[in-house]
Structure formats: structure tokens, C-alpha cells
Design a protein around this motif. Sequence first.
Motif, PDB file in Angstrom:
ATOM      1  N   ALA A   1      66.662  31.646  16.629  1.00 12.07           N
ATOM      2  CA  ALA A   1      67.755  30.814  17.132  1.00 12.07           C
ATOM      3  C   ALA A   1      68.219  29.798  16.096  1.00 12.07           C
ATOM      4  N   GLY A   2      67.376  29.492  15.114  1.00 14.21           N
ATOM      5  CA  GLY A   2      67.701  28.466  14.141  1.00 14.21           C
ATOM      6  C   GLY A   2      68.686  28.928  13.086  1.00 14.21           C
ATOM      7  N   GLU A   3      69.257  27.957  12.383  1.00 15.78           N
ATOM      8  CA  GLU A   3      70.192  28.211  11.292  1.00 15.78           C
ATOM      9  C   GLU A   3      69.656  27.567  10.014  1.00 15.78           C
ATOM     10  N   SER A   4      69.902  28.203   8.886  1.00 10.58           N
ATOM     11  CA  SER A   4      69.540  27.597   7.615  1.00 10.58           C
ATOM     12  C   SER A   4      70.350  26.321   7.402  1.00 10.58           C
ATOM     13  N   LEU A   5      69.679  25.291   6.913  1.00 14.85           N
ATOM     14  CA  LEU A   5      70.360  24.027   6.629  1.00 14.85           C
ATOM     15  C   LEU A   5      70.879  23.951   5.193  1.00 14.85           C
ATOM     16  N   LEU A   6      70.702  25.008   4.419  1.00 19.44           N
ATOM     17  CA  LEU A   6      71.167  24.973   3.029  1.00 19.44           C
ATOM     18  C   LEU A   6      72.682  24.802   2.923  1.00 19.44           C
ATOM     19  N   PRO A   7      73.511  25.474   3.763  1.00 16.53           N
ATOM     20  CA  PRO A   7      74.957  25.207   3.684  1.00 16.53           C
ATOM     21  C   PRO A   7      75.306  23.746   3.957  1.00 16.53           C
ATOM     22  N   LEU A   8      74.574  23.104   4.859  1.00 16.12           N
ATOM     23  CA  LEU A   8      74.801  21.689   5.132  1.00 16.12           C
ATOM     24  C   LEU A   8      74.430  20.841   3.918  1.00 16.12           C
ATOM     25  N   LEU A   9      73.300  21.150   3.316  1.00 19.13           N
ATOM     26  CA  LEU A   9      72.799  20.340   2.215  1.00 19.13           C
ATOM     27  C   LEU A   9      73.577  20.567   0.920  1.00 19.13           C
ATOM     28  N   ARG A  10      74.060  21.794   0.726  1.00 14.58           N
ATOM     29  CA  ARG A  10      74.764  22.107  -0.521  1.00 14.58           C
ATOM     30  C   ARG A  10      76.258  21.868  -0.440  1.00 14.58           C
ATOM     31  N   ASN A  11      76.846  22.179   0.747  1.00 15.91           N
ATOM     32  CA  ASN A  11      78.305  22.162   0.858  1.00 15.91           C
ATOM     33  C   ASN A  11      78.824  21.314   2.011  1.00 15.91           C
ATOM     34  N   ASP A  12      77.939  20.555   2.662  1.00  9.37           N
ATOM     35  CA  ASP A  12      78.323  19.714   3.803  1.00  9.37           C
ATOM     36  C   ASP A  12      78.924  20.523   4.945  1.00  9.37           C
ATOM     37  N   GLU A  13      78.466  21.762   5.106  1.00  6.08           N
ATOM     38  CA  GLU A  13      78.921  22.590   6.225  1.00  6.08           C
ATOM     39  C   GLU A  13      78.005  22.333   7.420  1.00  6.08           C
ATOM     40  N   SER A  14      78.544  21.730   8.474  1.00  2.26           N
ATOM     41  CA  SER A  14      77.742  21.385   9.643  1.00  2.26           C
ATOM     42  C   SER A  14      77.256  22.640  10.359  1.00  2.26           C
ATOM     43  N   PRO A  15      76.070  22.599  10.970  1.00  2.00           N
ATOM     44  CA  PRO A  15      75.562  23.746  11.740  1.00  2.00           C
ATOM     45  C   PRO A  15      76.509  24.108  12.878  1.00  2.00           C
ATOM     46  N   GLU A  16      76.380  25.331  13.385  1.00  2.00           N
ATOM     47  CA  GLU A  16      77.337  25.850  14.355  1.00  2.00           C
ATOM     48  C   GLU A  16      76.950  25.619  15.807  1.00  2.00           C
ATOM     49  N   PHE A  17      75.745  25.155  16.095  1.00  2.00           N
ATOM     50  CA  PHE A  17      75.334  25.015  17.482  1.00  2.00           C
ATOM     51  C   PHE A  17      76.094  23.860  18.152  1.00  2.00           C
ATOM     52  N   ASP A  18      76.256  23.972  19.488  1.00  2.00           N
ATOM     53  CA  ASP A  18      76.993  22.961  20.249  1.00  2.00           C
ATOM     54  C   ASP A  18      76.127  21.772  20.636  1.00  2.00           C
ATOM     55  N   SER A  19      74.850  22.032  20.932  1.00  2.00           N
ATOM     56  CA  SER A  19      73.956  20.951  21.338  1.00  2.00           C
ATOM     57  C   SER A  19      72.530  21.308  20.952  1.00  2.00           C
ATOM     58  N   ILE A  20      71.713  20.274  20.828  1.00  2.00           N
ATOM     59  CA  ILE A  20      70.293  20.467  20.553  1.00  2.00           C
ATOM     60  C   ILE A  20      69.579  20.691  21.875  1.00  2.00           C
ATOM     61  N   VAL A  21      68.749  21.716  21.929  1.00  2.00           N
ATOM     62  CA  VAL A  21      68.012  22.059  23.143  1.00  2.00           C
ATOM     63  C   VAL A  21      66.546  21.674  22.964  1.00  2.00           C
ATOM     64  N   THR A  22      66.025  20.932  23.923  1.00  3.53           N
ATOM     65  CA  THR A  22      64.594  20.635  23.982  1.00  3.53           C
ATOM     66  C   THR A  22      64.072  21.178  25.302  1.00  3.53           C
ATOM     67  N   GLU A  23      62.974  21.927  25.261  1.00  2.93           N
ATOM     68  CA  GLU A  23      62.478  22.530  26.503  1.00  2.93           C
ATOM     69  C   GLU A  23      60.967  22.672  26.441  1.00  2.93           C
ATOM     70  N   LYS A  24      60.352  22.539  27.624  1.00  2.00           N
ATOM     71  CA  LYS A  24      58.911  22.726  27.689  1.00  2.00           C
ATOM     72  C   LYS A  24      58.489  23.021  29.120  1.00  2.00           C
ATOM     73  N   GLU A  25      57.303  23.593  29.230  1.00  2.00           N
ATOM     74  CA  GLU A  25      56.680  23.829  30.524  1.00  2.00           C
ATOM     75  C   GLU A  25      55.624  22.762  30.742  1.00  2.00           C
ATOM     76  N   ILE A  26      55.633  22.131  31.920  1.00  2.00           N
ATOM     77  CA  ILE A  26      54.648  21.109  32.220  1.00  2.00           C
ATOM     78  C   ILE A  26      53.280  21.766  32.301  1.00  2.00           C
ATOM     79  N   ARG A  27      52.323  21.210  31.585  1.00  2.00           N
ATOM     80  CA  ARG A  27      50.990  21.801  31.517  1.00  2.00           C
ATOM     81  C   ARG A  27      50.392  21.951  32.912  1.00  2.00           C
ATOM     82  N   GLY A  28      49.891  23.152  33.193  1.00  2.00           N
ATOM     83  CA  GLY A  28      49.235  23.420  34.463  1.00  2.00           C
ATOM     84  C   GLY A  28      50.183  23.686  35.614  1.00  2.00           C
ATOM     85  N   GLU A  29      51.495  23.696  35.349  1.00  3.81           N
ATOM     86  CA  GLU A  29      52.467  23.936  36.409  1.00  3.81           C
ATOM     87  C   GLU A  29      53.520  24.920  35.904  1.00  3.81           C
TER      88      GLU A  29
END
Length: 393
Positions: free
Chosen positions: A276-304
Motif C-alpha cells: 500500500a505504501g509509496e516510495s518517498l524518493l519522488p517527494l525528496l528529489r522532486n517535491d512530488e507529493s504522495p498520491e494518497f488522500d489520507s493517512i490510515v491508522t488501524e489496529k485490533e484491540i488486544r484480546g478483542e
Amino acid sequence: MTAMLTGRYPLEYGGHWYIEDEQPTIAEQFHDNGYATGAIHSNPNVSRLRNFDKGFDTFEENILPFKSDGLLEHAPDDALRYANKFVRVLRRTPYMPSPRVNERLAKWTDAAPEPWFLWTQYMDVHGPYLPGGEFTYRNKFRAEQLWRKAAVNSPHEITTDEHDELHTNYRKEVEYFDTELGKFLARLDWRGQLDDTLVVIVGDHGDEFYEHDDYGHSNLPYDELTHVPLMMSFPDGSEIDQPRQVDDLVRCVDILPTALNLADATLSREMERRMAGESLLPLLRNDESPEFDSIVTEKEIRGESALRFGFRTERWKFLYDGKTDQKLLYDLDGDSEETENVADANPDVVTEFERQLEARFETIENTSADITIPNIEAQPGVEERLQALGYQE
């Protein structure tokens, strides 16, 4: 950790507590491209019991002194459990401290054929907070007692003095770790290896100090937990201006494709399909921002089976608590500390994030079908380590 080591979102293909057999890892990709691969750490959640050793030529983990397939092969589970508990009591830290980690890292890098890929997870800046390398039994038992009260059992009962003690010791741990990490990097520099090495330093999570009525990192993914350090030192000839600070939003899943892209590595078809990830080299070399719309954080609660999600853009943070079915929206432009829920005042924004949430549910269900996760906590001795680190009661 799963996001960093696989480049996919954590809850897909069986979730973040276990790497299923068909999941490609960063170690496998580097190994298949001719790199020697090593891992040295002491995190009980990232062990060979959970299949995290996939692709590593060397996988050293300071998890269980006595294992059912080791020295006490024929001992009953209860004997193994008590043996591991006894050894944990004798130790002055619940993890391998950074000086010992550095010794093993140095030994491995001295002997490994080049090119090599090395991964470690230092556990020093982690509860229970020991005051900056002062590894005494008194400090250990005090730290574990206070950590369990704050992060596991009774966060609302922490006093002002206890809060200050937790925060002071946390800062001391950060300072101590900074010094120890510098020693290892200095050794690489002394051996002439640093200029040819990509160094990635990242926190897998932050810790909360009651900003949102909790301590540690078991809460919803507020920025205290997800806005983590990410520093990269690139080798000579990488065509990247250094030093510089990049303010774009990036993700842990972007670390793997960035490293493999820099190495001009050939990826397996399954890695390309799942990544799902994108290389950050275009951002670092050419200031090309990544293409994703939002950052996703997700997890399962332990034991549930309850799931928790966070979706973040430059302006908005949307949180979903699967345990209570609660949905929260914060406007970060005027509320960077995420204190006022503005979901009712912004129904269109909520609707868009709900669409993304439903898409995540569907993808997780489709990719995780027919995948069975073993009960790792049932292994003798594992529960003691998890309890010491505040992962279970």
C-alpha cells in the motif's frame, strides 16, 4: 511494526499480530536481491512465534530464556512458565537495553557480507519508564508498578507527582537512547560504512500522558500516538539534498518501498500486489507529493475483535472506536490538540470518512478470509513479558 516490515496496512491478511505465511516482507525482498539480512531486538510482539522472522538470515530475539523447543524441551508448560517468570524477575529491565543491543548489532555488521539489511527495535523508550539507564532493581519494580497503574489499570488515579515522575523518566529515556543510538552510528562511521548506508530512524508509536484521559498507547490514534519521528540519512550519491525537513504527511507503509526503491530492488509480484505504501524518493528529489488522500491508522484491540481506526489529512482527523461505535471528527486547523468533536457540524466531511472506513472494513474482511492466527499468548513465558510491558493485565 507490521506496516513497516510489509508495506501494507496492518489489519489486512490476518492483522498486525501475526504475519501469515504468504505475506512478503522487506527482509525477503532484500534477501532475494542479494542482501544479507539480520534482525536483533527484544519485542515480544515481533517474534518468530508470530512469523516475523520471515526472510531474515539472522533473527536474534531476547524473548524467552527457556523455550519448549530448547534447553528444557521435555519440561511441562507450567515449569517453563515459572522458569521464565523467575528469569524475568532477576533481570533489571523487561527488555534488552540498548548497550547490549548495540553490542549485537556491531558484532553482526562486522561479520555480515555486503550488501546487508539490518533491522532492530530498541525498547528503551517504552514503558515501564526507567530513568535513563539507571538499571537498578528498585527502579525496575517502581517503574513497573507505576506503568501498570497508569497504562493498564487506573489511569484516572494517577496523582500529579506520579504524572511528573512518568514524564520525567520518559524524557530521560529519550535522552539516554539518543546517546546510545549515536554510539552505534559512530561505530558504523568509524568502520567507513555510514556513508554507504541508508539509515532510517522511526518511532512505531508515541505515548500519551493523559492528553485524552489515558497513558501509554492503548487509546484511539490521536496525534500523540501517531505523529512519530521519521528521520532518514541517505548514502552518498543518492541525489537527495541533506539535511532538509519535509512537512508533507507520510506513512509508516512508505518506508519499505522507499528503501527498496533506493536499492533499485526487484519486488516479487505478491509484494507489488499487497503493498500500500509509496516510495518517498519522488517527494525528496522532486517535491512530488504522495498520491494518497489520507493517512490510515488501524489496529485490533488486544484480546478483542473490536477495531479502531484513524484517518488524517492536513486539516481533518476522523476517529472510529469499534468497541463503542463512537465516531469523532477534529478540525486540526484550529484544534491541533484534538479536543473538540465537530462531527455534528460537518456531516459531509464525516460522510466521506465513513466511506473510507467502510472500504477498509471490506478490504480487511476480503483479504483476511480463511486466515487463522495462532494463540501466541498461550506460549509459556510470553505472558510475563507482555504483562511487564503493559500489553495485558
